[in-house]
Scaffold this active site. Sequence first.
Site, PDB file in Angstrom:
ATOM      1  N   ALA A  26       0.753  -1.289   0.057  1.00 34.49           N
ATOM      2  CA  ALA A  26      -0.003   0.011  -0.086  1.00 34.49           C
ATOM      3  C   ALA A  26       0.880   1.199  -0.118  1.00 34.49           C
ATOM      4  O   ALA A  26       1.863   1.396   0.642  1.00 34.49           O
ATOM      5  CB  ALA A  26      -0.937  -0.167   1.229  1.00 34.49           C
ATOM      6  N   CYS A  27       0.293   2.341  -0.721  1.00 35.28           N
ATOM      7  CA  CYS A  27       1.269   3.363  -0.839  1.00 35.28           C
ATOM      8  C   CYS A  27       1.224   4.455   0.459  1.00 35.28           C
ATOM      9  O   CYS A  27       2.300   5.222   0.786  1.00 35.28           O
ATOM     10  CB  CYS A  27       0.627   4.288  -2.091  1.00 35.28           C
TER      11      CYS A  27
END
Length: 280
Positions: free
Chosen positions: A151-152
């Site tokens: 996930a960013c």
Amino acid sequence: MIDNANRFRVIDTGVGSAAYNMALDEAILLHVANGTVLPTIRFYAWDRPTVSIGYFQRVDRDVDRQRLQDRGFSLVRRMTGGRAVLHDKELTYSVIVPGDHPFAKASVVESYRQLSLGLCEGFISLGVQAEVVSLTNESERTKYSTLGSAACFDSPSWYELVVAGKKIAGSAQVRAHNGLLQHGSLLLDLEPDDLFDVLLFRSDDERARVRNEFDERAISVRQLTSRNVTYQEAKQAFTSGFAHGLHLELVESNVTEPEIQDAMRLMQEKYASDSWTLRR
């Protein structure tokens, strides 16, 4: 040829499909780089919740495609790097300049810093006291270190927008076609359960650990202001933010027919194709 470094076109292309949104960013990059249109700031949204994965990510390692299908989410691969982002309750932006523009001639780190100044002003216009955090030294990077998930939004990188130590925007950049494209998500609201439901983890314990860290690292405008900021309100705030933060003259405009034609071609040949999306 158009030559005015401080004069930008600002366009709002509204809601689009995942493949079209990414194709249009690249099509605009082609035309900006060719000098047929002004450097461009674009705002847009998504027709359904969409997971965009970075250029170097492996779908089969990071994304649960069955869960995506079950939930009716889209999947698209960006031409920029970075990790997975769930595009939903946000304002998405892109900044596109030709290769000889000062933003593009600066280093990657410096161009992130410069563009972050415009984003910061936009958040301030919404009543959110964001700040630009520099992670160019080891001590700061250690402070924001993470578990390294797909996930960013679990950590800032280089220069990012944070509020009280939490990330409120995620951006990615690429230099291609003799131009620079930076695009990113400006979080108006946040539903992390949606993202973590469609990412793959080695175990439930790992999922829980990364999810807890995500909650400590990311925040949205709604969480900070206790109000629902509309797309239009956010667009106006960030239009003003880019103008004042980067000292730009912004000209309201529209995407051109040649750009749309190239976007349709890129969508069909690339972004809507499994050969692109599943290439790694």
